[in-house]
Design a protein around this motif. Structure first.
Motif, PDB file in Angstrom:
ATOM      1  N   ALA A  83       0.842  -1.195   0.000  1.00 34.91           N
ATOM      2  CA  ALA A  83       0.000   0.000   0.000  1.00 34.91           C
ATOM      3  C   ALA A  83       0.881   1.249   0.000  1.00 34.91           C
ATOM      4  O   ALA A  83       1.807   1.355   0.799  1.00 34.91           O
ATOM      5  CB  ALA A  83      -0.922   0.001   1.216  1.00 34.91           C
ATOM      6  N   TYR A  84       0.563   2.179  -0.897  1.00 37.83           N
ATOM      7  CA  TYR A  84       1.309   3.432  -0.990  1.00 37.83           C
ATOM      8  C   TYR A  84       0.327   4.590  -0.846  1.00 37.83           C
ATOM      9  O   TYR A  84      -0.893   4.420  -0.971  1.00 37.83           O
ATOM     10  CB  TYR A  84       2.046   3.525  -2.331  1.00 37.83           C
ATOM     11  CG  TYR A  84       1.116   3.600  -3.524  1.00 37.83           C
ATOM     12  CD1 TYR A  84       0.704   4.823  -4.031  1.00 37.83           C
ATOM     13  CD2 TYR A  84       0.627   2.444  -4.129  1.00 37.83           C
ATOM     14  CE1 TYR A  84      -0.163   4.900  -5.110  1.00 37.83           C
ATOM     15  CE2 TYR A  84      -0.243   2.504  -5.199  1.00 37.83           C
ATOM     16  CZ  TYR A  84      -0.642   3.725  -5.691  1.00 37.83           C
ATOM     17  OH  TYR A  84      -1.512   3.796  -6.744  1.00 37.83           O
ATOM     18  N   ASN A  85       0.853   5.785  -0.605  1.00 39.25           N
ATOM     19  CA  ASN A  85      -0.008   6.938  -0.357  1.00 39.25           C
ATOM     20  C   ASN A  85       0.094   7.988  -1.452  1.00 39.25           C
ATOM     21  O   ASN A  85      -0.908   8.439  -1.973  1.00 39.25           O
ATOM     22  CB  ASN A  85       0.356   7.563   0.999  1.00 39.25           C
ATOM     23  CG  ASN A  85      -0.752   8.435   1.561  1.00 39.25           C
ATOM     24  OD1 ASN A  85      -1.723   8.742   0.893  1.00 39.25           O
ATOM     25  ND2 ASN A  85      -0.591   8.840   2.814  1.00 39.25           N
ATOM     26  N   LYS A  87       1.723   9.755  -5.151  1.00 43.25           N
ATOM     27  CA  LYS A  87       2.093   9.335  -6.509  1.00 43.25           C
ATOM     28  C   LYS A  87       3.598   9.136  -6.629  1.00 43.25           C
ATOM     29  O   LYS A  87       4.059   8.241  -7.341  1.00 43.25           O
ATOM     30  CB  LYS A  87       1.612  10.367  -7.531  1.00 43.25           C
ATOM     31  CG  LYS A  87       0.106  10.350  -7.745  1.00 43.25           C
ATOM     32  CD  LYS A  87      -0.303  11.339  -8.832  1.00 43.25           C
ATOM     33  CE  LYS A  87      -1.806  11.289  -9.059  1.00 43.25           C
ATOM     34  NZ  LYS A  87      -2.239  12.255 -10.104  1.00 43.25           N
ATOM     35  N   LEU A  90       4.523   5.727  -5.477  1.00 37.75           N
ATOM     36  CA  LEU A  90       4.267   4.725  -6.519  1.00 37.75           C
ATOM     37  C   LEU A  90       5.373   4.713  -7.562  1.00 37.75           C
ATOM     38  O   LEU A  90       5.897   3.640  -7.911  1.00 37.75           O
ATOM     39  CB  LEU A  90       2.921   4.999  -7.187  1.00 37.75           C
ATOM     40  CG  LEU A  90       2.584   4.121  -8.399  1.00 37.75           C
ATOM     41  CD1 LEU A  90       2.468   2.658  -7.996  1.00 37.75           C
ATOM     42  CD2 LEU A  90       1.298   4.607  -9.068  1.00 37.75           C
ATOM     43  N   LYS A 106      -0.060  -2.676 -10.687  1.00 38.33           N
ATOM     44  CA  LYS A 106      -0.865  -1.732  -9.929  1.00 38.33           C
ATOM     45  C   LYS A 106      -2.299  -2.243  -9.967  1.00 38.33           C
ATOM     46  O   LYS A 106      -2.879  -2.428 -11.053  1.00 38.33           O
ATOM     47  CB  LYS A 106      -0.769  -0.337 -10.539  1.00 38.33           C
ATOM     48  CG  LYS A 106      -1.558   0.720  -9.791  1.00 38.33           C
ATOM     49  CD  LYS A 106      -1.463   2.073 -10.498  1.00 38.33           C
ATOM     50  CE  LYS A 106      -2.339   3.105  -9.788  1.00 38.33           C
ATOM     51  NZ  LYS A 106      -2.345   4.407 -10.519  1.00 38.33           N
ATOM     52  N   ASP A 108      -5.575  -1.567  -9.960  1.00 36.78           N
ATOM     53  CA  ASP A 108      -6.569  -0.508 -10.101  1.00 36.78           C
ATOM     54  C   ASP A 108      -7.620  -0.819 -11.157  1.00 36.78           C
ATOM     55  O   ASP A 108      -8.546  -0.042 -11.358  1.00 36.78           O
ATOM     56  CB  ASP A 108      -5.888   0.824 -10.425  1.00 36.78           C
ATOM     57  CG  ASP A 108      -5.069   0.765 -11.711  1.00 36.78           C
ATOM     58  OD1 ASP A 108      -4.824  -0.354 -12.225  1.00 36.78           O
ATOM     59  OD2 ASP A 108      -4.661   1.833 -12.199  1.00 36.78           O
ATOM     60  N   HIS A 127      -3.495   1.691  -3.765  1.00 35.98           N
ATOM     61  CA  HIS A 127      -3.704   2.925  -3.010  1.00 35.98           C
ATOM     62  C   HIS A 127      -4.905   2.727  -2.105  1.00 35.98           C
ATOM     63  O   HIS A 127      -5.929   2.181  -2.534  1.00 35.98           O
ATOM     64  CB  HIS A 127      -3.944   4.093  -3.961  1.00 35.98           C
ATOM     65  CG  HIS A 127      -3.910   5.423  -3.283  1.00 35.98           C
ATOM     66  ND1 HIS A 127      -4.977   5.909  -2.538  1.00 35.98           N
ATOM     67  CD2 HIS A 127      -2.939   6.367  -3.200  1.00 35.98           C
ATOM     68  CE1 HIS A 127      -4.662   7.088  -2.045  1.00 35.98           C
ATOM     69  NE2 HIS A 127      -3.437   7.389  -2.430  1.00 35.98           N
ATOM     70  N   PRO A 150      -1.750   6.006   5.668  1.00 35.93           N
ATOM     71  CA  PRO A 150      -2.765   6.989   5.267  1.00 35.93           C
ATOM     72  C   PRO A 150      -3.233   7.813   6.464  1.00 35.93           C
ATOM     73  O   PRO A 150      -3.051   7.432   7.617  1.00 35.93           O
ATOM     74  CB  PRO A 150      -3.897   6.106   4.740  1.00 35.93           C
ATOM     75  CG  PRO A 150      -3.821   4.893   5.625  1.00 35.93           C
ATOM     76  CD  PRO A 150      -2.350   4.681   5.911  1.00 35.93           C
ATOM     77  N   GLN A 155      -9.766   4.121   5.512  1.00 32.81           N
ATOM     78  CA  GLN A 155      -8.949   3.601   4.412  1.00 32.81           C
ATOM     79  C   GLN A 155      -7.961   2.558   4.918  1.00 32.81           C
ATOM     80  O   GLN A 155      -7.745   1.524   4.267  1.00 32.81           O
ATOM     81  CB  GLN A 155      -8.202   4.736   3.715  1.00 32.81           C
ATOM     82  CG  GLN A 155      -9.092   5.640   2.887  1.00 32.81           C
ATOM     83  CD  GLN A 155      -8.311   6.701   2.146  1.00 32.81           C
ATOM     84  OE1 GLN A 155      -7.083   6.760   2.213  1.00 32.81           O
ATOM     85  NE2 GLN A 155      -9.008   7.563   1.438  1.00 32.81           N
ATOM     86  N   THR A 159      -8.341  -1.317   3.720  1.00 30.33           N
ATOM     87  CA  THR A 159      -7.232  -1.924   2.975  1.00 30.33           C
ATOM     88  C   THR A 159      -6.774  -3.210   3.651  1.00 30.33           C
ATOM     89  O   THR A 159      -6.546  -4.228   2.990  1.00 30.33           O
ATOM     90  CB  THR A 159      -6.063  -0.931   2.850  1.00 30.33           C
ATOM     91  OG1 THR A 159      -6.525   0.266   2.208  1.00 30.33           O
ATOM     92  CG2 THR A 159      -4.934  -1.522   2.017  1.00 30.33           C
TER      93      THR A 159
END
Length: 214
Positions: A83-85, A87, A90, A106, A108, A127, A150, A155, A159
């Motif tokens: 999990a990243y927050n 951009k 990423l 990714k 998404d 995300h 986050p 969230q 997640t």
């Protein structure tokens, strides 16, 4: 999973936390207008990069990327959900994974989620804002790594629940947090674990921490 800033990085972080303004190198200047902006930029700095003027990404360090690489190696082929927050989190993670020749996606779109659940993805990148109710990822793995925390408890919880849910074949779901020592990371994780629900609570916690440094 703790990482630690070196002396130069520590001084940069502490100066910015105290003064809300700092020069990085000979040309870049970083500033924050209020506690919310400051806490957001401190979180980015803990991750290794921060947005400057006009969304320009300013590099700080690779500590978390190195820790993530170690976790991937230790997994020995076991899939990891990361999990990243931001951009720039990423893009830096993707750059490192490409260098390592790690098969990643990714998560998404339906195609990438399907590939993850079929077990054909070594590292899935997600995300928290896209990990809402109903996204099923439990078939693809049982280990989640938080590269960046986050602000939102919802969230964070949702997640985590992408793996720890009905249909998970593993007896144990492992959730790891890559935390930069003596930074805002520690405070945010504490607030999340205490299940305080709002960003305002987090900001108040940050303000309290900041007031102790002045």
């Amino acid at each position: 999973v703790e990482v630690e800033l070196d002396q130069k990085e520590r001084r940069l972080y502490d100066d910015f936390q105290r003064e809300m303004c700092v020069s990085i190198g000979s040309e870049e200047e970083l500033d924050a207008m209020n506690a919310a902006g400051l806490s957001n930029k401190l979180l980015q700095m803990a991750n290794g990069a921060v947005y400057g003027e006009d969304k320009k990404v300013i590099y700080i360090h690779d500590r978390k990327l190195d820790a993530l690489e170690d976790l991937i190696e230790a997994a020995n082929g076991k899939p990891l959900l990361v999990a990243y927050n931001f951009k720039h989190d990423l893009s830096r993670i993707e750059e490192r994974l490409k260098h390592l020749k790690v098969n990643y996606r990714k998560l998404d779109k339906s195609g990438s989620v399907k590939a993850w659940n079929e077990g054909t993805v070594a590292v899935g990148l997600i995300h928290p804002a896209s990990a809402g109710h109903g996204l099923n990822l439990q078939s693809g793995g049982s280990t989640l790594v938080w590269f960046s925390l986050p602000w939102s408890l919802e969230q964070y919880s949702q997640t985590n629940a992408r793996l720890w849910r009905q249909g998970q074949a593993a007896k144990t779901v492992v959730i790891s947090h890559i935390v930069c020592k003596n930074t805002i990371d520690e405070r945010i994780l504490q607030v999340l674990k205490n299940k305080d629900k709002t960003q305002e609570v987090l900001i108040d916690a940050v303000k309290a921490t900041l007031s102790q440094t002045k």
